[in-house]
Design a protein around this motif. Structure first.
Motif, PDB file in Angstrom:
ATOM      1  N   THR A  54      27.983  -9.865  32.754  1.00  0.00           N
ATOM      2  CA  THR A  54      27.370  -9.108  31.672  1.00  0.00           C
ATOM      3  C   THR A  54      26.371  -8.106  32.232  1.00  0.00           C
ATOM      4  O   THR A  54      25.543  -8.450  33.076  1.00  0.00           O
ATOM      5  CB  THR A  54      26.653 -10.052  30.689  1.00  0.00           C
ATOM      6  N   VAL A  55      26.445  -6.878  31.747  1.00  0.00           N
ATOM      7  CA  VAL A  55      25.506  -5.845  32.175  1.00  0.00           C
ATOM      8  C   VAL A  55      24.223  -5.986  31.366  1.00  0.00           C
ATOM      9  O   VAL A  55      24.227  -5.835  30.144  1.00  0.00           O
ATOM     10  CB  VAL A  55      26.109  -4.438  31.995  1.00  0.00           C
ATOM     11  N   ALA A  56      23.125  -6.303  32.060  1.00  0.00           N
ATOM     12  CA  ALA A  56      21.839  -6.486  31.395  1.00  0.00           C
ATOM     13  C   ALA A  56      21.175  -5.153  31.083  1.00  0.00           C
ATOM     14  O   ALA A  56      20.503  -5.003  30.055  1.00  0.00           O
ATOM     15  CB  ALA A  56      20.919  -7.343  32.261  1.00  0.00           C
ATOM     16  N   ARG A  57      21.359  -4.173  31.993  1.00  0.00           N
ATOM     17  CA  ARG A  57      20.740  -2.855  31.813  1.00  0.00           C
ATOM     18  C   ARG A  57      21.331  -1.897  32.847  1.00  0.00           C
ATOM     19  O   ARG A  57      22.163  -2.303  33.675  1.00  0.00           O
ATOM     20  CB  ARG A  57      19.227  -2.941  32.000  1.00  0.00           C
ATOM     21  N   GLN A  58      20.919  -0.666  32.807  1.00  0.00           N
ATOM     22  CA  GLN A  58      21.276   0.319  33.815  1.00  0.00           C
ATOM     23  C   GLN A  58      20.059   0.590  34.682  1.00  0.00           C
ATOM     24  O   GLN A  58      18.926   0.606  34.193  1.00  0.00           O
ATOM     25  CB  GLN A  58      21.715   1.634  33.145  1.00  0.00           C
ATOM     26  N   ASP A  59      20.265   0.792  35.992  1.00  0.00           N
ATOM     27  CA  ASP A  59      19.138   1.153  36.834  1.00  0.00           C
ATOM     28  C   ASP A  59      18.862   2.654  36.719  1.00  0.00           C
ATOM     29  O   ASP A  59      19.516   3.363  35.933  1.00  0.00           O
ATOM     30  CB  ASP A  59      19.377   0.724  38.282  1.00  0.00           C
ATOM     31  N   GLU A  60      17.911   3.155  37.499  1.00  0.00           N
ATOM     32  CA  GLU A  60      17.510   4.556  37.377  1.00  0.00           C
ATOM     33  C   GLU A  60      18.636   5.516  37.721  1.00  0.00           C
ATOM     34  O   GLU A  60      18.650   6.656  37.250  1.00  0.00           O
ATOM     35  CB  GLU A  60      16.298   4.818  38.275  1.00  0.00           C
ATOM     36  N   ALA A  61      19.583   5.048  38.538  1.00  0.00           N
ATOM     37  CA  ALA A  61      20.721   5.887  38.901  1.00  0.00           C
ATOM     38  C   ALA A  61      21.894   5.718  37.939  1.00  0.00           C
ATOM     39  O   ALA A  61      22.967   6.288  38.166  1.00  0.00           O
ATOM     40  CB  ALA A  61      21.163   5.570  40.326  1.00  0.00           C
ATOM     41  N   ARG A  91      23.473   2.901  37.355  1.00  0.00           N
ATOM     42  CA  ARG A  91      24.394   1.852  37.791  1.00  0.00           C
ATOM     43  C   ARG A  91      24.114   0.562  37.032  1.00  0.00           C
ATOM     44  O   ARG A  91      22.966   0.282  36.672  1.00  0.00           O
ATOM     45  CB  ARG A  91      24.239   1.617  39.294  1.00  0.00           C
ATOM     46  N   PRO A  92      25.156  -0.240  36.800  1.00  0.00           N
ATOM     47  CA  PRO A  92      24.948  -1.473  36.025  1.00  0.00           C
ATOM     48  C   PRO A  92      24.137  -2.497  36.798  1.00  0.00           C
ATOM     49  O   PRO A  92      24.312  -2.668  38.010  1.00  0.00           O
ATOM     50  CB  PRO A  92      26.374  -1.980  35.774  1.00  0.00           C
ATOM     51  N   VAL A  93      23.251  -3.169  36.104  1.00  0.00           N
ATOM     52  CA  VAL A  93      22.500  -4.298  36.650  1.00  0.00           C
ATOM     53  C   VAL A  93      22.973  -5.536  35.895  1.00  0.00           C
ATOM     54  O   VAL A  93      22.814  -5.627  34.675  1.00  0.00           O
ATOM     55  CB  VAL A  93      20.982  -4.112  36.481  1.00  0.00           C
ATOM     56  N   TYR A  94      23.571  -6.469  36.622  1.00  0.00           N
ATOM     57  CA  TYR A  94      24.188  -7.623  35.985  1.00  0.00           C
ATOM     58  C   TYR A  94      23.190  -8.765  35.812  1.00  0.00           C
ATOM     59  O   TYR A  94      22.210  -8.877  36.538  1.00  0.00           O
ATOM     60  CB  TYR A  94      25.376  -8.115  36.824  1.00  0.00           C
ATOM     61  N   VAL A  95      23.494  -9.630  34.851  1.00  0.00           N
ATOM     62  CA  VAL A  95      22.643 -10.792  34.621  1.00  0.00           C
ATOM     63  C   VAL A  95      22.698 -11.720  35.831  1.00  0.00           C
ATOM     64  O   VAL A  95      23.692 -11.783  36.553  1.00  0.00           O
ATOM     65  CB  VAL A  95      23.074 -11.573  33.363  1.00  0.00           C
TER      66      VAL A  95
END
Length: 297
Positions: free
Chosen positions: A204-211, A213-217
């Motif tokens: 699950t993608v928790a959020r997007q980073d500054e670039a 890109r997906p940040v996963y749980v």
């Protein structure tokens, strides 16, 4: 017997232990399929699978829903047989042995669980699961395995598998799981998540980073998602291999499961194919068992 802190215990959790929800009926499961169609189509697992799980280290529980590219007849007939549950479990890195035994008219799965890496069988934990076929109908299957006690203060493991047909070529399955964690298991789990499990992620993608890109749980939710995917892929690989000649099915299961997990290498990669096949082929030899199980039960 050597005692070590899980990843295996956490990973087994997300498979094993059944019963977050009780068995339903064919009509109720079909209704759930209808309600989940959009979620299945938009699944972060990149295939029709939905995971609903908590992040508790004390009483982990959850439900897995998935559409399989296999007819209900194949799914239903396969999972009415306890030995086929062993075939599925043995694909996992941390399951070292599984065999079916019958005592007092009750069929059991005798399972040895250990590290993901190679290790002697005598260093693994033994967990005995009772097997129960709860319903085997023309349009509905419900089967369960349950263990009252596990290692490191865990208890009340349950895993229930339900299935209904979707159409002539597809089935819809529901796996519900739950178990209880004692204090030592909770401490071991927290230690794992703070150390070797700290950088592991789920789907699950928790959020997007500054670039962008997906940040996963991560954490317990990531553990549950990784394990759910591994067992979903194991069921799928087992069913795929059933179309091969009997003497080729074991190798096809092993290669099929490993190849499927490598599609999600960021989450699931643990070792190379050659090492996996070497380890599993050894574990599947009759000589591997030795004196691990007491013939008297």
């Amino acid at each position: 017997m050597t005692r070590f802190c899980p990843p295996w215990l956490i990973a087994w959790a997300a498979l094993a232990a059944a019963g977050g929800a009780s068995a339903q009926s064919a009509q109720a499961l079909q209704a759930q399929h209808g309600q989940l169609q959009q979620a299945l189509a938009q699944s972060p697992f990149e295939r029709p699978l939905v995971l609903q799980a908590n992040a508790s280290t004390q009483q982990p529980q959850g439900d897995i829903y998935a559409v399989l590219d296999h007819p209900f007849g194949a799914v239903g007939s396969a999972f009415q047989k306890p030995a086929h549950w062993c075939d599925v479990l043995m694909l996992q890195l941390n399951v070292k042995h599984c065999e079916v035994a019958e005592r007092g008219g009750q069929r059991k799965l005798q399972v040895a669980i250990g590290k993901k890496a190679e290790q002697p069988l005598e260093d693994a934990f033994r967990v005995d699961f009772d097997y129960q076929l709860r319903a085997a109908q023309a349009d509905y299957l419900s089967a369960e395995i349950h263990a009252a006690d596990g290692p490191l203060g865990t208890s009340d493991y349950q895993l229930t598998l339900e299935a209904v047909p979707v159409d002539a070529r597809h089935s819809f399955i529901h796996m519900s799981y739950s178990y209880a964690n004692g204090l030592s298991a909770r401490l071991a789990t927290r230690a794992y998540l703070a150390t070797s499990g700290r950088d592991k992620v789920g789907f699950t993608v928790a959020r997007q980073d500054e670039a962008g890109r997906p940040v996963y749980v991560g954490g317990m939710r990531g553990v549950a998602e990784r394990s759910a995917m591994r067992y979903f892929l194991a069921i799928d690989a087992f069913l795929d291999a059933q179309s091969a000649p009997p003497e080729q099915r074991t190798d096809r299961r092993l290669r099929g499961w490993f190849g499927a997990t490598e599609r999600y290498a960021r989450q699931l990669h643990e070792m190379d194919l050659a090492d996996y096949l070497k380890m599993k082929r050894r574990q599947l030899q009759p000589s591997w068992l030795g004196a691990f199980y007491d013939p008297g039960g």
